[in-house]
Write an enzyme that holds these catalytic residues in place. Structure first.
Site, PDB file in Angstrom:
ATOM      1  N   ASP A   7      29.128   5.557  19.040  1.00 11.46           N
ATOM      2  CA  ASP A   7      29.419   6.736  19.829  1.00 11.46           C
ATOM      3  C   ASP A   7      30.852   6.560  20.342  1.00 11.46           C
ATOM      4  O   ASP A   7      31.401   5.455  20.341  1.00 11.46           O
ATOM      5  CB  ASP A   7      28.423   6.845  20.987  1.00 11.46           C
ATOM      6  CG  ASP A   7      28.707   8.022  21.899  1.00 11.46           C
ATOM      7  OD1 ASP A   7      28.935   9.129  21.381  1.00 11.46           O
ATOM      8  OD2 ASP A   7      28.720   7.824  23.127  1.00 11.46           O
ATOM      9  N   ASP A   9      32.632   8.718  23.348  1.00  8.59           N
ATOM     10  CA  ASP A   9      32.892   8.922  24.779  1.00  8.59           C
ATOM     11  C   ASP A   9      32.009   8.030  25.640  1.00  8.59           C
ATOM     12  O   ASP A   9      30.793   7.942  25.445  1.00  8.59           O
ATOM     13  CB  ASP A   9      32.653  10.388  25.136  1.00  8.59           C
ATOM     14  CG  ASP A   9      33.602  11.302  24.379  1.00  8.59           C
ATOM     15  OD1 ASP A   9      34.815  11.037  24.399  1.00  8.59           O
ATOM     16  OD2 ASP A   9      33.127  12.261  23.747  1.00  8.59           O
ATOM     17  N   ASP A 179      26.199   4.921  24.892  1.00 11.99           N
ATOM     18  CA  ASP A 179      25.982   4.865  26.341  1.00 11.99           C
ATOM     19  C   ASP A 179      24.974   5.879  26.837  1.00 11.99           C
ATOM     20  O   ASP A 179      24.530   5.807  27.981  1.00 11.99           O
ATOM     21  CB  ASP A 179      27.298   5.170  27.068  1.00 11.99           C
ATOM     22  CG  ASP A 179      27.658   6.650  26.945  1.00 11.99           C
ATOM     23  OD1 ASP A 179      27.588   7.389  27.952  1.00 11.99           O
ATOM     24  OD2 ASP A 179      27.975   7.090  25.830  1.00 11.99           O
TER      25      ASP A 179
END
Length: 218
Positions: A7, A9, A179
């Site tokens: 991922d 961001d 996250d």
């Protein structure tokens, strides 16, 4: 070669490039700062809450470049990279990418942020393959419209599966770093799921599933 999937961001970056682009567009005067900024913050909260209308958000995020030429948008993006993205790049994230490169893994970023914002970032991070929300270009201009299946939540799995089939690859030996609880569908699909500085919902899920939890910020 096994896939190492990241991922972007708040995983490889210490912040959200999509939200930062909205703030940058306000600072540059590309949009009405008050109304656009308020909607930008509201959409970001929806994302954190797992309630994002991805199509509506993509149109919002693309507003500053709608009807703008590729060249003009690229110039703004270069300024955005220098001012906003470079400070977000996590040295430990770069080290993690290089660790997987040294292992011979195929590197892939998959993100719900649109391709206009993320393609230069993936290039800066040295990751060849990128799956992102695609944007429409017509006659050398961005239309402001998203196209295709958004790489958001379960959509990441759908788009990745299509990419794997086209590339003649599979998820054997794969890992995914994220996250966000929005990425639980893809984390469940890979062989090794790693929660990176996870939000509260992902941390709880990761602990229940016995997934590895790491930090790239400490």
């Amino acid at each position: 070669m096994p896939l190492a999937i990241f991922d972007l961001d708040n995983t490889l970056l210490a912040g959200d490039s999509d939200h930062a682009w909205g703030e940058f567009a306000c600072e540059l005067g590309l949009v009405d700062a008050a109304s656009f900024g308020a909607r930008n913050d509201a959409f970001y909260q929806d994302y954190l809450d797992g309630e994002l209308d991805i199509q509506a958000y993509l149109r919002h995020a693309l507003t500053p470049v709608a009807d703008r030429s590729i060249e003009q948008a690229a110039d703004w993006h270069r300024q955005f990279m220098a001012r906003c993205i470079e400070p977000m790049i996590l040295p430990a994230g770069l080290e993690l990418i290089e660790k997987h490169r040294a292992l011979g893994d195929t590197l892939l970023i998959i993100t719900a942020t649109n391709r206009f914002i993320t393609a230069p970032i993936a290039e800066r991070l040295g990751v060849e393959h990128l799956l992102a929300c695609d944007v429409e270009i017509r006659d050398g201009h961005y239309t402001g419209e998203p196209v295709g299946t958004p790489t958001y939540a379960a959509g990441k799995v759908v788009v990745l599966e299509a990419w794997l089939e086209e590339a003649g690859l599979d998820l054997a030996g794969s890992c995914f770093y994220s996250d966000s609880h929005n990425d639980i569908p893809l984390l469940e699909a890979v062989e090794r799921a790693v929660a990176v500085d996870p939000d509260a919902r992902l941390r709880e899920h990761a602990e229940a599933r016995g997934w590895e939890i790491i930090s790239l910020r400490s």
